[in-house]
Design a protein around this motif. Sequence first.
Motif, PDB file in Angstrom:
ATOM      1  N   GLN A 114       0.826  -1.206   0.000  1.00 16.54           N
ATOM      2  CA  GLN A 114       0.000   0.000   0.000  1.00 16.54           C
ATOM      3  C   GLN A 114       0.862   1.259   0.000  1.00 16.54           C
ATOM      4  O   GLN A 114       0.382   2.346  -0.319  1.00 16.54           O
ATOM      5  CB  GLN A 114      -0.914   0.007   1.229  1.00 16.54           C
ATOM      6  CG  GLN A 114      -2.002  -1.055   1.220  1.00 16.54           C
ATOM      7  CD  GLN A 114      -3.017  -0.823   0.127  1.00 16.54           C
ATOM      8  OE1 GLN A 114      -3.351   0.315  -0.195  1.00 16.54           O
ATOM      9  NE2 GLN A 114      -3.524  -1.895  -0.463  1.00 16.54           N
ATOM     10  N   ARG A 117       0.779   3.531  -2.907  1.00 12.12           N
ATOM     11  CA  ARG A 117      -0.389   4.384  -3.124  1.00 12.12           C
ATOM     12  C   ARG A 117      -0.337   5.629  -2.246  1.00 12.12           C
ATOM     13  O   ARG A 117      -1.273   6.420  -2.215  1.00 12.12           O
ATOM     14  CB  ARG A 117      -1.652   3.585  -2.838  1.00 12.12           C
ATOM     15  CG  ARG A 117      -1.765   2.309  -3.672  1.00 12.12           C
ATOM     16  CD  ARG A 117      -2.919   1.446  -3.221  1.00 12.12           C
ATOM     17  NE  ARG A 117      -4.196   2.110  -3.405  1.00 12.12           N
ATOM     18  CZ  ARG A 117      -5.322   1.764  -2.800  1.00 12.12           C
ATOM     19  NH1 ARG A 117      -5.305   0.753  -1.929  1.00 12.12           N
ATOM     20  NH2 ARG A 117      -6.441   2.401  -3.023  1.00 12.12           N
ATOM     21  N   PRO A 277      -6.113   5.449   1.582  1.00 14.61           N
ATOM     22  CA  PRO A 277      -6.635   5.079   0.271  1.00 14.61           C
ATOM     23  C   PRO A 277      -7.852   4.179   0.402  1.00 14.61           C
ATOM     24  O   PRO A 277      -7.980   3.452   1.393  1.00 14.61           O
ATOM     25  CB  PRO A 277      -5.476   4.332  -0.387  1.00 14.61           C
ATOM     26  CG  PRO A 277      -4.339   4.357   0.560  1.00 14.61           C
ATOM     27  CD  PRO A 277      -4.821   4.911   1.856  1.00 14.61           C
TER      28      PRO A 277
END
Length: 298
Positions: A114, A117, A277
């Motif tokens: 992650q 992101r 996100p």
Amino acid sequence: MATPYQANVTNVGDADAGGGPVVRTIGISDLHRALQRGWEDFNAVPSHAIILCVIYPVIGLVLARLVHGYSVLPLLFPLAAGFALLGPFAALGLYELSRRRETGESASAWDAFQVFRSPSFGAMLGLGTLLFAMFVAWIMTAQAVYTAAFGYETAANIPDFVTRVFATSQGWWLIVVGCGAGFLFALAALCVSVVSFPLMLDRHAGAGEAIATSIRAVLRNPVAMAAWGMIVTMLLVVGSLPFFLGLAVVIPLLGHATWHLYRQVIVPDPAARPVIPPSRPRKPAADFPANLFPWKRD
């Protein structure tokens, strides 16, 4: 969710003129605490950490093979030492795992990715490029120092190389000058990156702010940061034997510990609202590797 670092606000320094992160004064005991918590993170997710960092031994062996035509022996130590320059960037996934464990979120191998992101990933990539340029410059410098000492003639074998380095005046010149140059590269990398990547991940800061904060952290804690640099160096040397395989354990430990060092050095921002996100559905293992390319799916 409150973290154990939010209550520790003693020995707090001033923020920069632009209201940037506040830097604490830390001691050697804080380094021990960071390493201890890093080890706890590694124990909690050891398989994930090794999966993320197994590329290190592979990179080391590939680099060694690439320079084989120029005699691999003189560059084995510079290659091992150079991991100290690249480590802060390559440990991004480990910072994410430690952050998630700290906040009570899931911490799996997929969750580590992650970090790509993050709103500040572009800044992380820019700083990572800078560290890679430093790594290349260090390897070129090490090669130039060896050539200045012994010329272009390669060692016939390992005993011949050891004799050259430790039993000749040129060898001792090589050790002194090479270690001096390596120290300067390591010092520069430490100053610009000791807390930069965790700061960008945690607060989505830009590269300039992160580097400036990292430099302030080093200037405010010269003894502790010097000790941290020695700890990193010793662990990387141990992890590089044999054939860089130990880095599969050392790099995860240092990556997790660096996150906790960041927490020790930088005062948490109580007003921070991290950008989370949108969650993505879990993809079954049977879809691998197609699930790595979601834009190709309807």
